[in-house]
Structures are given as C-alpha cells and as structure tokens.
Design a protein around this motif. Sequence first.
Motif, mmCIF file in Angstrom:
data_model
loop_
_atom_site.group_PDB
_atom_site.id
_atom_site.type_symbol
_atom_site.label_atom_id
_atom_site.label_comp_id
_atom_site.label_asym_id
_atom_site.label_seq_id
_atom_site.Cartn_x
_atom_site.Cartn_y
_atom_site.Cartn_z
ATOM 1 N N ALA A 156 37.282 35.589 36.009
ATOM 2 C CA ALA A 156 36.141 36.516 36.007
ATOM 3 C C ALA A 156 35.972 37.222 37.339
ATOM 4 N N SER A 157 37.056 37.440 38.047
ATOM 5 C CA SER A 157 36.937 38.151 39.320
ATOM 6 C C SER A 157 36.740 39.645 39.046
ATOM 7 N N PRO A 158 35.759 40.275 39.708
ATOM 8 C CA PRO A 158 35.508 41.700 39.483
ATOM 9 C C PRO A 158 36.580 42.563 40.117
ATOM 10 N N LEU A 221 37.814 40.247 48.250
ATOM 11 C CA LEU A 221 38.361 40.048 46.911
ATOM 12 C C LEU A 221 39.839 40.419 46.859
ATOM 13 N N ALA A 222 40.195 41.494 47.559
ATOM 14 C CA ALA A 222 41.590 41.927 47.576
ATOM 15 C C ALA A 222 42.488 40.895 48.242
ATOM 16 N N ALA A 223 41.914 40.069 49.103
ATOM 17 C CA ALA A 223 42.713 39.069 49.819
ATOM 18 C C ALA A 223 42.723 37.712 49.125
ATOM 19 N N ARG A 230 46.308 42.512 43.083
ATOM 20 C CA ARG A 230 46.970 43.609 42.367
ATOM 21 C C ARG A 230 46.428 44.963 42.813
ATOM 22 N N GLU A 231 45.173 44.988 43.281
ATOM 23 C CA GLU A 231 44.546 46.245 43.680
ATOM 24 C C GLU A 231 44.488 46.409 45.199
ATOM 25 N N ARG A 232 45.166 45.537 45.925
ATOM 26 C CA ARG A 232 45.007 45.503 47.382
ATOM 27 C C ARG A 232 45.362 46.834 48.042
ATOM 28 N N ALA A 233 46.487 47.436 47.652
ATOM 29 C CA ALA A 233 46.907 48.687 48.293
ATOM 30 C C ALA A 233 45.875 49.784 48.068
#
Length: 351
Positions: A156-158, A221-223, A230-233
């Motif tokens: 359930a991570s946004p 969240l990105a880390a 998956r959305e880090r970049a």
Amino acid sequence: MEVAAWAGRAGSRLRNGAWRIALAAVTATVAWVLAQYLLGQPTPIFAPIAAVVCLTDDPGTRGRRALRLLAGVCAGVAVGELATRVTGSGWLQVGMAVAAGMVVVVLGSINSLTLLQSGIAALLVVGLASPQTGWTRLLSAVIGGVLALVVSQVLASPSPVRMLVSAARDALAVPASALAEVAAALREGSASRAGDAVTTLRDGPELLATFLDTSETAASLAATTVRGRRERARVTALRDRLAGIEYVHASTVLLARAAAETLSAGASVPARLTDGVAELAAAVQALAADPSASDPRVEEPGGPRPIHEVAEELARTRPGGLADRDAQLAAQLHLLALDVAALVDPAPART
C-alpha cells in the motif's frame, strides 16, 4: 461562524486521515488473526498494537518507524529476560530493567519510539514474571511490525510522483490566481483589485509548506519503497525542476505589492508591462494545471507560446527608461520571469 469553521477544519482533517485510519485498522485486524494462528494466542494484543504504531506516521517514515519499534522490543525483551533470570521480579527489579533496557537503546539511538518500546518490553517481561511473556510479546510484535513493513513498503505504498504533482498543483494554484488578478488590476487601473491579489497570496505559505514537506516525503518513499524505487528517476527530476516553486511564490508577492503601490499612486502602467504580467499569469496557470510537464504548451499546436519562450522573453525586461514605480514593477516582473523559467528548465541560475 466559529462552529462552521471548526466543522470545516474537522472535515478536512478527517478526509486527510481516512486512508491512514482504514489502513491501520485493516492491518491490525490481519495482524491479530495471524498472531492467533501462528502463536496459538487467544488474545495476541501486541501484534495489532505494533501494526497500528507503525502505520500511523506519514508514508515516508513508516518503514523506519517499524524498524525502530522492532529494535526497541528486541532490546527490551532481551534485557527483561536476563534480569528475570538473574535478579527475579519485584518493584525494584522492574525499575532497574526499564532503565537498563532504555540504556541499551541509548547506546545506539535516542529515538523516542525505540526508547519507549524497549522500556515497555522490559517492564512487561519483569513485571509479569513469566518466562514466556517476553518471548511471546517479541514474536507477536514482530508479526505486527513485519506485516506493517510489508503493507507500507510493498502493498500500500503511495506513488511519490502522484503525491509530488498533487502538492505542486496546489502550491502553484495560488500564485497563478494572484497573477491573473494582478493582470486584471493593471488593465483596469484598479488598486483595490491589486490589493485583492495580495490578500489571495496569504494562503500561499501554508500550501508551499505542504509542498516542501511532500517533496521530502516523496524522496523518502523513492528510497525505501518498492513502488518508489520504480519511480525514483522521475521523482528526482521533478524535485529538481519544481524546487523553485517557493521563489515563484516570493516573486509573485513582490510583484503584486509593486502593482498595488503603482496603481495607488495613480501611475499609468505601460501596456508592455501589463501584457507581460498577463502572459506570465497564463504561463503559471498552465504549469499549475499540469506540473508534471515541464512545458505543457509545447505540445499545443497553434496554441499560446510555450512557457519557456514567454519566460525567457520577459526575463529580458529591464527597468531602463521607465518612471520609478514602473521601473520597480518591471524589475519584479523580470525576477518572476526568471523564476518561472527555472520551473520549466532548472539549469539556468536565478540572477
């Protein structure tokens, strides 16, 4: 009126917290059932407690909170079990075990949650004086904490991109609205309307603070989450490009005040400045409508000029040859154009 205002704020808080409350409640229920099945406990209270404690924080801190809780529980149980076997139980042993458990944690961290959990775990092990109590609590808390980790970091991570874009949209809406009001005030020569724009901007700091907090949460969240990685970049690129929103806010405030002072003095503003403010207002409105696109107008054939062209042209505005108040307005327009240009392309420095 005060009751209505309170009800409005309460409703807003409820809407903002509804998902967090539902997530904690469902995860606590699952943790209870899992602990009953795996440990054979009729009332495995510590599993749902651990789940709720871990999931009530902001999304970006849930993973760290779960790890801290588990670290505190493990330290407290270990100290409590050792104390029970060496010194037995009693009021003095309870106090000593609580202190010892917290001292062990302090050697590596002073986080309040870890300290709290270590003290409570040691207290329960020694206070209840049952060799099984501590280890059962540990396993129960581990089940709740691990489940909270799985839920918060995987299931359930946004989306950090969606969070960041939504916060940027809200933060840009205020200066966009204010700039449109300033442009209308300059066309009409209305000092009161320019003053209304300044009033509109009073809502800006709160939304700007929310955006800045959301930006930090998105980075976390990105880390730390599967979806975030998956959305880090894209998160990194968006944070770099949208970092200048606070400058746009500040420059809009200065421009609106300069316009109000100019119009209050009865000065006639040159048409090129009025047109520049109107065009820049439309550019910020386009960015507010779609902050995820660096220049939303580029893909509009036959539409308004791309934002980067508008901003770069207005950034060349200079106060030379203008009356004092018009020169001040031109200078503020120049700074705002630079800040808007940085939102489209963050590479140029703000000068």
